[in-house]
Design an enzyme around this catalytic site. Sequence first.
Site, PDB file in Angstrom:
ATOM      1  N   GLY A 128       0.799  -1.211   0.000  1.00 44.56           N
ATOM      2  CA  GLY A 128       0.000   0.000   0.000  1.00 44.56           C
ATOM      3  C   GLY A 128       0.833   1.263   0.000  1.00 44.56           C
ATOM      4  N   PHE A 129       2.116   1.180   0.417  1.00 48.76           N
ATOM      5  CA  PHE A 129       2.911   2.393   0.581  1.00 48.76           C
ATOM      6  C   PHE A 129       4.272   2.318  -0.092  1.00 48.76           C
ATOM      7  CE2 PHE A 129       0.060   1.868   4.141  1.00 48.76           C
ATOM      8  CZ  PHE A 129      -0.664   3.032   4.076  1.00 48.76           C
ATOM      9  N   GLY A 130       4.497   1.312  -0.913  1.00 42.94           N
ATOM     10  CA  GLY A 130       5.779   1.241  -1.571  1.00 42.94           C
ATOM     11  C   GLY A 130       5.959  -0.049  -2.349  1.00 42.94           C
ATOM     12  N   LYS A 185      12.541  -1.805   0.334  1.00 43.70           N
ATOM     13  CA  LYS A 185      11.231  -1.176   0.109  1.00 43.70           C
ATOM     14  C   LYS A 185      11.462   0.304  -0.206  1.00 43.70           C
ATOM     15  CE  LYS A 185       7.438  -1.916   2.614  1.00 43.70           C
ATOM     16  NZ  LYS A 185       6.449  -1.825   3.719  1.00 43.70           N
ATOM     17  N   ASP A 195      -2.564  -4.929   9.846  1.00 48.18           N
ATOM     18  CA  ASP A 195      -2.671  -5.279   8.432  1.00 48.18           C
ATOM     19  C   ASP A 195      -2.181  -6.699   8.178  1.00 48.18           C
ATOM     20  OD1 ASP A 195      -3.452  -4.797   5.835  1.00 48.18           O
ATOM     21  OD2 ASP A 195      -1.588  -3.794   5.245  1.00 48.18           O
TER      22      ASP A 195
END
Length: 853
Positions: A565-567, A583, A685
């Site tokens: 979701g972020f990288g 990442k 998550d």
Amino acid sequence: MKKYYLVTFLLSSLLVLNLSVFCQSNPDAASMQALKANLRNPKSLNWTASNPCKWNYVNCSDDNRVTHIQIGRKSLRGRLPPDLRNLSSLILLNVSANFLSGPIPSLAGLSSLREVFLSYNFFSSFPTGFFNGLTSLQSINLDYNGFSSWEIPESLKDAKELYTFSANVANISGTIPDFLARDLPKLRHLYLAENNLEGPIPLSFGTSSFQTLWLGDSKLNGSLAVLQNMTSITELWLNGNHFTGTLPDFSRLTNLEYLTLRNNQLTGIVPSSLINLPKLTTISLVDNFFQGPTPKFDESKVKVDKERYATNSFCLADPGVACDTRVNILLSVVKYMDYPLVFAQNWTGNNPCDSSPAWNGISCNEQGNITAVNFRNLRLQGTISPDFSMLRSLEQLILSNNSLTGTIPNELTSLPKLTMLDLSNNNIYGKVPKFGENVTVNIDGNPGIEKESKFPFPGVAPDGSSVDIPSGGRGKNSNTGIVLGSAFAGAGFGLFIVGLGLCFYKKKLKNDHSIHRFKGVVINPQDRSTCDIPADGFGNMVISIHVLRKVTDNFSVQNILGRGGFGTVYKGELLNGRKIAVKRMEVIEIASNRGLKQFKSEIVVLTKVRHRHLVALLGYCLDGNERLLVYEFMPQGTLSRHLFNWKEMGLKPLDWSRRLIIALDVARGVEYLHGLAHESFIHRDLKPSNILLGDDLRAKVSDFGLVRLAPENGKNSTETRIAGTFGYLAPEYLVTGRVTTKVDVFSFGVILMELITGRKVIDETHSDPENAYLVTWFRSMHVNEDKFRIAIDDPIELDEETLARVSTVAQLADQCCASQPHQRPDMGRVVNVLSSLAELRKPITECCKLNPI
């Protein structure tokens, strides 16, 4: 006079000398003398000899060591001395049925002790360390004592040979510890009736070899589903508790002879699998709310309670006689709601239209046909039954203001006389079937209704990636936020995320904590270039951003391991041959405060926690707009590829043993996060794409960007931005935005369902929208043994033992996904259940070598 004192002195000295000499030859003499003194030397024992090995009711070994003390039923008073723990050769101690009082002394360390009988006395307390070192103990009886409140101690785990544990009417409190089944493999008879025990029957009992289980007249609650796996059981006393829900399938309990369920709050229809048990001799169902036909047992073989089936809600008194068709239809309707107690208490008799009075929520015409069903505002959970369509005279169906979920059955459109359908204020989703023009349909207050996508959540990424939902509105000072609606399904059909809703609330964002580098340097968002990445993962050399670009081939597409979701995560290989995973934060995330918070969060967590089942952070780097995190490399990638994409990737499917070990690895990692680390964290998550596998297929939890610090007491909730992945999010979190560790437990339960079925949490390939949502579908399949077999992933080879283990894990998944947080187990209990099932084997790598990452 002087001669008298001299003689007395000489005699006393001689006596002391003789006792000293005797004690040297009999090391148990002093302890036995202490016992005699504490029992006030009663005449009934006639303990007059100096050698206790010559006392009545005492046996000794050839070397004068006391082995048996059998003084039960002797009307003894007094106390037991602590000196008893010095009788190192003691095998049996029986002081039952006397008037002994005071605390029970610890017998810790008596490794020869096999049997202890302390029942029917007036002992005041029981020591927690009593069982330490009692490695030979086979039987203990503590029945009927006036103990102060106590819990079954952990020290009982030492008694690996324990066969019988009896503590009826012993003032035991707390919950039933699952180690009774997990850590005591030889325990067969467990008697805990008439105590103050609370909570459910542990899931681990489903894997036990118990033959007798007495839990009557306590304060236990929850479901009885665990019983269906207790295949060795012969006696079950469960009377006088607060058990709810329906009876499980008894078909595998072929040894069951005695069952008492009286005085609970059980509902539903008595299953034929119970009626037809081959060895059943005694049954009591009195004082429950069972429905449907009165069960007909073979009373030439089975003794039925004298009151027969009093106070239940059977349709007729005559056993085996079928109910009225209308009764059968209504019961099939509420089956989808897990037979709610509100109906079971009221629906009595065989005529729903009886005017004195008619059944709760039911209206009829003069011909006795049901014309209206009004279940408004009854706190119902579950789904809408298609069997409503069998009520052909139905004109009004009102189910508003409940917590029903699922879709609207197409079968309702076939009702010829229907004029009103009120489903407002539930959690129903999907498209509304096409009703006739004369039907008024009210679907207000169902946020997931009439969505164009089969999955009723706008904005969900097609790949199921994490979504972070902002708490603010359009403007900076707006109070309007988006929160996810939730669905609380009943115990039979579970719960699932079913809608997206709007509500109004205001949140204050908490200030970020300072984030420290490994060497204690504070990360500042304005830093132009800050890197801390040991070249070998533990040394002091620092790798520059240029090296990271080089080892990832400038972050080439060919080196992408996955996207979150972020990288994006890239594979790299250092000059020393060590592989790493890098990442790289997306540019759009870097520009936002949210992106920096995710970056900081991973560093905060992974610099504070180290565990073999959590992916290790090797370092991080800030350079201009670059935000890089460097992890250990997990060669077999995500659990998702092995569970959902193994065919297209040329992998072998996971067998059950591997799935079980993976689940246990993840559970242990999350357990560590929740309570075993220096600080407690909530992951938020958990999902298969965030579970990484090594070459030996051992699992590690990854992606800690959404982690939050748990409240200190582990129970209070923390308010936070709603974030995570749809389908895995706990309903209370979606509604309130507040999290506890139990939100991770919910997510883990979904993962267990995926491991069992091989299905994704959301599968839009199904034509029936309801079957697209795993949790709802899973629970509908789990209630039926034949359907459950079909639901199990095809690559899992099923024999009787494997099926029993899969069923136990399925029950655990159900509990983890309970609608209320307090109904879910903590991860410690989850680990206990899984560890009792998992058979660890040597690392197997051949399954993975076909197409490694």
